[in-house]
Design a protein around this motif. Structure first.
Motif, PDB file in Angstrom:
ATOM      1  N   LEU A   1     -22.754  12.815  12.564  1.00 30.38           N
ATOM      2  CA  LEU A   1     -21.454  13.323  12.989  1.00 30.38           C
ATOM      3  C   LEU A   1     -20.410  12.259  12.684  1.00 30.38           C
ATOM      4  CD1 LEU A   1     -19.875  15.594  14.485  1.00 30.38           C
ATOM      5  CD2 LEU A   1     -20.194  14.233  16.556  1.00 30.38           C
ATOM      6  N   LEU A   2     -19.400  12.606  11.886  1.00 26.85           N
ATOM      7  CA  LEU A   2     -18.319  11.695  11.531  1.00 26.85           C
ATOM      8  C   LEU A   2     -17.001  12.252  12.052  1.00 26.85           C
ATOM      9  CD1 LEU A   2     -19.255  10.961   7.812  1.00 26.85           C
ATOM     10  CD2 LEU A   2     -19.711   9.533   9.793  1.00 26.85           C
ATOM     11  N   ALA A   3     -15.956  11.445  11.980  1.00 23.42           N
ATOM     12  CA  ALA A   3     -14.630  11.887  12.398  1.00 23.42           C
ATOM     13  C   ALA A   3     -13.604  11.380  11.390  1.00 23.42           C
ATOM     14  CB  ALA A   3     -14.306  11.363  13.797  1.00 23.42           C
ATOM     15  N   ARG A   4     -12.540  12.158  11.227  1.00 20.31           N
ATOM     16  CA  ARG A   4     -11.438  11.760  10.358  1.00 20.31           C
ATOM     17  C   ARG A   4     -10.129  11.977  11.108  1.00 20.31           C
ATOM     18  NH1 ARG A   4     -12.477  16.850   8.042  1.00 20.31           N
ATOM     19  NH2 ARG A   4     -13.557  16.142   6.209  1.00 20.31           N
ATOM     20  N   CYS A   5      -9.082  11.280  10.717  1.00 23.56           N
ATOM     21  CA  CYS A   5      -7.748  11.501  11.272  1.00 23.56           C
ATOM     22  C   CYS A   5      -7.001  12.419  10.322  1.00 23.56           C
ATOM     23  CB  CYS A   5      -6.993  10.184  11.417  1.00 23.56           C
ATOM     24  SG  CYS A   5      -7.676   9.113  12.680  1.00 23.56           S
ATOM     25  N   GLU A   6      -6.401  13.448  10.894  1.00 20.40           N
ATOM     26  CA  GLU A   6      -5.708  14.425  10.067  1.00 20.40           C
ATOM     27  C   GLU A   6      -4.620  15.085  10.895  1.00 20.40           C
ATOM     28  OE1 GLU A   6      -6.873  18.410   7.494  1.00 20.40           O
ATOM     29  OE2 GLU A   6      -8.450  17.142   8.305  1.00 20.40           O
ATOM     30  N   GLY A   7      -3.502  15.376  10.255  1.00 18.24           N
ATOM     31  CA  GLY A   7      -2.431  16.090  10.926  1.00 18.24           C
ATOM     32  C   GLY A   7      -1.065  15.505  10.632  1.00 18.24           C
ATOM     33  N   HIS A   8      -0.063  16.119  11.243  1.00 22.13           N
ATOM     34  CA  HIS A   8       1.333  15.744  11.007  1.00 22.13           C
ATOM     35  C   HIS A   8       1.835  14.779  12.063  1.00 22.13           C
ATOM     36  CE1 HIS A   8       1.640  18.889   8.020  1.00 22.13           C
ATOM     37  NE2 HIS A   8       1.122  19.743   8.883  1.00 22.13           N
ATOM     38  N   CYS A   9       2.765  13.929  11.633  1.00 25.31           N
ATOM     39  CA  CYS A   9       3.501  13.057  12.547  1.00 25.31           C
ATOM     40  C   CYS A   9       4.957  13.516  12.503  1.00 25.31           C
ATOM     41  CB  CYS A   9       3.388  11.602  12.107  1.00 25.31           C
ATOM     42  SG  CYS A   9       1.687  10.981  12.159  1.00 25.31           S
ATOM     43  N   SER A  10       5.627  13.443  13.625  1.00 26.35           N
ATOM     44  CA  SER A  10       6.973  14.017  13.686  1.00 26.35           C
ATOM     45  C   SER A  10       8.044  13.145  13.047  1.00 26.35           C
ATOM     46  CB  SER A  10       7.357  14.295  15.143  1.00 26.35           C
ATOM     47  OG  SER A  10       7.490  13.080  15.849  1.00 26.35           O
ATOM     48  N   HIS A  11       7.726  11.891  12.755  1.00 24.38           N
ATOM     49  CA  HIS A  11       8.740  11.020  12.163  1.00 24.38           C
ATOM     50  C   HIS A  11       9.077  11.473  10.751  1.00 24.38           C
ATOM     51  CE1 HIS A  11       8.546   8.204  15.439  1.00 24.38           C
ATOM     52  NE2 HIS A  11       7.234   8.173  15.334  1.00 24.38           N
ATOM     53  N   THR A  12      10.332  11.401  10.419  1.00 24.36           N
ATOM     54  CA  THR A  12      10.779  11.766   9.087  1.00 24.36           C
ATOM     55  C   THR A  12      10.689  10.553   8.183  1.00 24.36           C
ATOM     56  OG1 THR A  12      12.323  13.331  10.063  1.00 24.36           O
ATOM     57  CG2 THR A  12      12.736  12.679   7.781  1.00 24.36           C
ATOM     58  N   SER A  13      10.202  10.741   6.982  1.00 31.49           N
ATOM     59  CA  SER A  13      10.178   9.659   6.000  1.00 31.49           C
ATOM     60  C   SER A  13      11.580   9.493   5.444  1.00 31.49           C
ATOM     61  CB  SER A  13       9.225   9.998   4.852  1.00 31.49           C
ATOM     62  OG  SER A  13       7.925  10.156   5.332  1.00 31.49           O
ATOM     63  N   ARG A  14      11.956   8.250   5.189  1.00 25.90           N
ATOM     64  CA  ARG A  14      13.272   8.034   4.600  1.00 25.90           C
ATOM     65  C   ARG A  14      13.293   6.740   3.822  1.00 25.90           C
ATOM     66  NH1 ARG A  14      17.361   6.731   9.595  1.00 25.90           N
ATOM     67  NH2 ARG A  14      17.963   4.786   8.628  1.00 25.90           N
ATOM     68  N   SER A  15      14.220   6.656   2.874  1.00 29.99           N
ATOM     69  CA  SER A  15      14.429   5.449   2.074  1.00 29.99           C
ATOM     70  C   SER A  15      15.904   5.103   2.130  1.00 29.99           C
ATOM     71  CB  SER A  15      14.014   5.671   0.625  1.00 29.99           C
ATOM     72  OG  SER A  15      12.626   5.857   0.538  1.00 29.99           O
ATOM     73  N   ASP A  16      16.196   3.881   2.575  1.00 26.61           N
ATOM     74  CA  ASP A  16      17.574   3.401   2.648  1.00 26.61           C
ATOM     75  C   ASP A  16      17.784   2.363   1.557  1.00 26.61           C
ATOM     76  OD1 ASP A  16      18.319   4.887   4.932  1.00 26.61           O
ATOM     77  OD2 ASP A  16      17.309   3.440   6.229  1.00 26.61           O
ATOM     78  N   PRO A  17      18.973   2.374   0.909  1.00 32.71           N
ATOM     79  CA  PRO A  17      19.246   1.346  -0.100  1.00 32.71           C
ATOM     80  C   PRO A  17      19.468  -0.012   0.571  1.00 32.71           C
ATOM     81  CG  PRO A  17      21.159   2.740   0.213  1.00 32.71           C
ATOM     82  CD  PRO A  17      20.056   3.326   1.036  1.00 32.71           C
ATOM     83  N   LEU A  18      18.973  -1.053  -0.055  1.00 32.45           N
ATOM     84  CA  LEU A  18      19.172  -2.406   0.448  1.00 32.45           C
ATOM     85  C   LEU A  18      20.369  -3.035  -0.250  1.00 32.45           C
ATOM     86  CD1 LEU A  18      15.508  -3.752   0.629  1.00 32.45           C
ATOM     87  CD2 LEU A  18      16.967  -3.035   2.508  1.00 32.45           C
ATOM     88  N   ILE A  19      21.139  -3.806   0.481  1.00 29.30           N
ATOM     89  CA  ILE A  19      22.311  -4.494  -0.066  1.00 29.30           C
ATOM     90  C   ILE A  19      21.878  -5.894  -0.493  1.00 29.30           C
ATOM     91  CG2 ILE A  19      24.656  -5.292   0.418  1.00 29.30           C
ATOM     92  CD1 ILE A  19      24.259  -2.229   0.602  1.00 29.30           C
ATOM     93  N   SER A  20      22.288  -6.294  -1.683  1.00 30.88           N
ATOM     94  CA  SER A  20      21.920  -7.611  -2.179  1.00 30.88           C
ATOM     95  C   SER A  20      23.145  -8.298  -2.757  1.00 30.88           C
ATOM     96  CB  SER A  20      20.844  -7.478  -3.255  1.00 30.88           C
ATOM     97  OG  SER A  20      20.573  -8.734  -3.834  1.00 30.88           O
ATOM     98  N   PHE A  21      23.194  -9.621  -2.644  1.00 32.19           N
ATOM     99  CA  PHE A  21      24.265 -10.404  -3.250  1.00 32.19           C
ATOM    100  C   PHE A  21      23.763 -11.091  -4.512  1.00 32.19           C
ATOM    101  CE2 PHE A  21      25.566  -9.931   1.138  1.00 32.19           C
ATOM    102  CZ  PHE A  21      26.869  -9.499   0.970  1.00 32.19           C
ATOM    103  N   SER A  22      22.647 -10.592  -5.021  1.00 33.84           N
ATOM    104  CA  SER A  22      22.076 -11.100  -6.258  1.00 33.84           C
ATOM    105  C   SER A  22      22.106  -9.975  -7.274  1.00 33.84           C
ATOM    106  CB  SER A  22      20.634 -11.548  -6.011  1.00 33.84           C
ATOM    107  OG  SER A  22      19.983 -11.792  -7.232  1.00 33.84           O
TER     108      SER A  22
END
Length: 142
Positions: free
Chosen positions: A71-92
Motif C-alpha cells: 500500500l503506497l500513498a501519493r499527494c494529489e490535488g489543488h492548492c488555492s494559491h494563485t501562481s504569479r510572476s512579478d518583474p524584478l527591478i534591476s539597476f544593472s
C-alpha cells in the motif's frame, strides 16, 4: 471486512454490509488540518491537496524474486494559491533572473521510511525501501 447478519431468515434475502476500516481511517485523517496547517481549500472540495492511497506490486528488475503488493500513498490535488510572476527591478543592464515567481504545490509534508523483503531464487532475500507519505500540504514550489 466483516459481513452483517442476514436480514430475515424467512424472506430468503440476505443483506450484506461491508465495512472497510482502511477507507474510514483514510477519510478521517485527510479531512482534518495536518499539524496545525489549515487546508487551503474547504474540506468539502474533493479536489483539494490530500493523500491518496493505491496498491503497487514490487518486483526486482533483474533477479527472479517473488513480487509483493504494498500500500503506497501519493499527494494529489489543488492548492488555492494563485501562481504569479512579478518583474524584478534591476539597476544593472544584465538581468540574470528577470522575474520572481510564486506558486503553491501539493507535496508530502511528513513521511516515513518503509522496507519490503523479497524472496529470490536460491533462497536469497533482497530489501526494497520506499517513503510512505503520512500527510500532504500545499507548500511553495521550487
Amino acid at each position: 471486512m466483516r459481513p452483517s447478519a442476514p436480514l430475515s431468515p424467512s424472506s430468503g434475502l440476505v443483506l450484506l454490509l461491508v465495512f472497510c476500516p482502511l477507507l474510514v481511517v483514510v477519510h478521517a485523517s485527510s479531512s482534518k488540518a495536518e499539524n496545525g496547517h489549515s487546508t487551503h481549500l474547504g474540506d468539502t472540495d474533493p479536489d483539494r491537496c490530500m493523500r491518496h492511497h493505491f496498491v503497487e506490486t514490487i518486483t526486482h528488475p533483474i533477479y527472479k524474486c517473488n513480487s509483493k503488493m504494498v500500500l503506497l500513498a501519493r499527494c494529489e490535488g489543488h492548492c488555492s494559491h494563485t501562481s504569479r510572476s512579478d518583474p524584478l527591478i534591476s539597476f544593472s543592464s544584465v538581468l540574470k533572473q528577470p522575474f520572481k515567481s510564486t506558486c503553491s504545490c501539493c507535496r508530502p509534508h511528513t513521511s516515513k521510511l518503509k522496507a519490503v523483503r523479497l524472496r529470490c531464487a536460491g533462497g536469497t532475500r533482497i530489501t526494497a525501501t520506499y517513503r510512505y507519505i503520512l500527510a500532504c500540504n500545499c507548500e511553495e514550489c521550487s
